[in-house]
Motif scaffolding. Structure first.
Motif: not given
Length: 293
Positions: A165, A167-169, A171-172, A211-213, A218-219
């Motif tokens: 998977q 990263s989550t936001l 984590e990013s 990435d999602c940052w 947003d993803h």
């Protein structure tokens, strides 16, 4: 002197390098497991080049299920003296947009499922890893990127996540705040194992996304990533081909001693070493263990 044998680990598309001749897929067995694929062995600029598709042809193997030990051991058995890793990454910097190549000089390992050493009970070893990338290889990659007019930056920290998977936001944002430059899923423990195998190693990280940052992302969109990967493929082929063409015929000594990393690394007394483990270490550590010349 040792003849240079250039190893390239990367994704699909690199095996049709400009100037690669007499190329043939060859099976190389390893006592550590099954490598991701056969090795494509050919000639370029008077040198041997060995290519290994990290995920296997057709991208069959996810990051956490790659047998990194078998891959590096197979490259060592094929005589590889220097490894260039080509990897897709996400970026944490506005000034490293998709399409940029980053010549990595540091890693942060966030993986948790992978075997990260050839050594263990029966033969303990500790190699230095403060500087995980060979500056000699970086110099030559930088020169090749400049010659091919490929947008690049020398230096950067690659954080390796487990995956598969993204990263989550949270984590990013955490990784970005820590000052990391790019994120990927495959260069650890690959780089650690290359050091244990005394093979100088360098990474060309190809930025595919933010990435999602990023406020505009947003993803991570797989379709968009694949498009950038395809757009980067020609640049990657040109970079690796130029690097290989210009590489010395005789293996140059690594400035930081990567090619002699085991000189003072073995801790276990000779009479306490496990013969079964020593047999598996014949290619990786035979130089210092006396298993082979």
């Amino acid at each position: 002197m040792t003849a240079s044998v250039i190893g390239v680990i990367g994704g699909s598309g690199l095996y049709d390098l400009p100037g690669l001749t007499n190329a043939e897929w060859m099976t190389v067995s390893s006592p550590w497991g099954t490598p991701s694929d056969d090795l494509l062995i050919g000639e370029i600029g008077g040198k041997t080049l060995v290519f290994l598709p990290r995920h296997g042809r057709g991208h069959r193997i996810p990051p956490s299920e790659i047998d990194y030990r078998a891959n590096i051991d197979a490259m060592k058995r094929a005589g590889v003296t220097d490894i260039v890793s080509v990897s897709a990454v996400g970026s944490y910097r506005e000034d490293l947009p998709p399409g940029t190549f980053v010549l990595i000089d540091q890693f942060v390992d966030r993986t948790v499922k992978r075997e990260s050493s050839f050594f263990g009970a029966g033969c303990v070893a500790h190699v230095g890893f403060g500087h995980p990338v060979s500056p000699g290889l970086m110099d030559r990659l930088e020169a090749a990127a400049t010659a091919e007019a490929i947008p690049h930056r020398r230096g950067g920290t690659y954080v390796c996540m487990e995956g598969p998977q993204f990263s989550t936001l949270a984590e990013s944002l955490w990784y970005k705040s820590a000052g990391f430059d790019v994120i990927g899923m495959t260069n650890m423990p690959e780089a650690k194992l290359a050091r244990e195998a005394e093979i100088p190693y360098a990474t060309v990280a190809m930025v595919t996304d933010f990435d999602c940052w990023h406020q505009d992302h947003d993803h991570v969109d797989v379709a968009a990533v694949i498009k950038v990967v395809h757009d980067n493929a020609d640049k990657a082929r040109r970079l690796v081909a130029r690097f290989a063409q210009d590489f010395p015929v005789e293996h140059p000594a690594c400035p930081i001693g990567s090619d002699h990393a085991l000189d003072h690394a073995i801790m276990t007394a000779r009479d306490a070493r496990d013969p079964l483990l020593l047999a598996k270490l014949d290619a990786v550590a035979g130089r210092v263990l006396g298993a082979r010349p």
